[in-house]
Design a protein around this motif. Structure first.
Motif: not given
Length: 374
Positions: A1-6, A18-38
């Motif tokens: 998925m292409k996932i955008g994140i505030d 902040g830790r929640y955002v960082l860790e959840m984003s990191r583990h979504l990336a580890l699952r192969g998703h394409q992240l966009y951080l805004y």
């Protein structure tokens, strides 16, 4: 998925959200998703510490400009990036995202409703006015505790059917050679530990009163160490400590690094966290992961997070807090039982599982959005 994140919560020094955002984003990336951080402005700290992602950094510093960014520049960039889903990880969603983009919002607490007097007015008004519109436009809503989910069902019953509960994970706090000595904080004997921002919701004044009510022999044996940065609307904490004649028994460390925090947890007798309200309460499981039990409150999310590794007290009752403190000091059978449960309780909270559950919520949101667009 292409996932955008505030990612606005990553523009300041690290907080629980902040830790929640960082860790959840990191583990979504580890699952192969394409992240966009805004970001409304440059991220705090070294960008190398961010998860693999496309960074979209704007120039909207400050609270008012950030609100404008969230409703203008952010949705414009999200549309350009052709996202599958947009995630607001902390109570907010843009009102006018491209209609083809699924949207999910995470709600951590309803402090603005239940404990409004303990908040900064800007945050209180932001949550009060922007939380409901974010929930309304979301395809799916995530709460990070059953307590918050129940509060959302009561406050916004029309949206209960799109609500899920996903617990955050546990971030192991790393110690090491960079940690200061305990003596540098004035710690020269065993201690009870508090961790958190020094602000009204943490109930520090009653914790100090309860500690002052302990027998002097216990206070001679155990310091009370308050670890955290200065918050707001608490007055001069040192004056309160002096008025209770606790100057020789209380230590204020200020904001501490992760290395120092790991050492403070590891050497503490137990954690005392009798908060008036918590959406989750990361220090509870951080302490448990170090093998120490907790004293915490019998309300909001704290009983479900502490599980079998904590003593629950009434945070409005100084004597209840005092009895809880004394039981963890004097009752070795109770202490050993709770300490024995601590690490297994912390093990219930895993970022890999959290990311997998959030991924499934995203898939549901995308399916609903595509059906709606058609």
């Amino acid at each position: 998925m292409k996932i955008g994140i505030d990612a606005r919560n990553l523009t300041t020094s690290m907080t629980g959200i902040g830790r929640y955002v960082l860790e959840m984003s990191r583990h979504l990336a580890l699952r192969g998703h394409q992240l966009y951080l805004y970001f409304p402005q440059s991220p705090h700290g070294d960008v190398k510490n961010l998860p693999p992602a496309q960074l979209r950094v704007a120039r909207f510093p400050g609270g008012v400009k950030r609100m404008i960014w969230a409703q203008t520049e952010l949705p414009r960039r999200a549309a350009q990036d052709g996202l599958d889903v947009f995630w607001g990880p902390a109570h907010r969603l843009p009102s006018f995202l491209d209609r083809r983009i699924a949207r999910v919002v995470t709600i951590h607490d309803l402090v603005w409703k239940d404990m409004a007097a303990t908040m900064r007015w800007q945050t209180r008004m932001g949550d009060r006015w922007l939380m409901k519109p974010g929930i309304a436009v979301a395809d799916q809503v995530v709460a990070d505790s059953e307590a918050t989910a129940n509060a959302l069902r009561e406050q916004f019953p029309a949206y209960a059917e799109k609500l899920s509960v996903i617990y955050p994970g546990l971030t192991a706090i790393q110690g090491g050679s960079k940690a200061k000595s305990l003596s540098s904080f004035g710690i020269n004997r065993s201690y009870i530990l508090f961790v958190g921002t020094l602000e009204p919701r943490k109930n520090l004044l009653r914790l100090l009163q309860a500690y002052a009510s302990l027998p002097e022999a216990i206070r001679q044996e155990l310091l009370l160490v308050l670890a955290g940065g200065q918050g707001w609307r608490l007055g001069d904490l040192k004056e309160h400590i002096a008025s209770l004649h606790l100057q020789s028994s209380v230590r204020l460390t200020g904001y501490v690094s992760d290395a120092d925090l790991a050492q403070l947890y590891g050497q503490a007798r137990f954690l005392a966290m009798p908060s008036l309200y918590e959406g989750f309460g990361f220090p509870i499981i951080e302490a448990n992961a170090m093998g120490i039990p907790v004293l915490t409150s019998n309300r909001s999310s704290m009983p479900e997070v502490a599980g079998a590794a904590g003593v629950l007290v009434d945070p409005d009752d100084v004597q209840s807090i005092c009895r809880g403190l004394e039981s963890l000091v004097a009752d070795n059978v109770l202490y050993d039982r709770l300490a024995g449960e601590a690490k297994s309780n912390a093990g219930r909270f895993d970022w890999i599982e959290s990311a997998c559950q959030l991924e499934r919520v995203f898939e549901t949101a995308i399916a609903k959005r595509r059906q709606g667009v058609r």
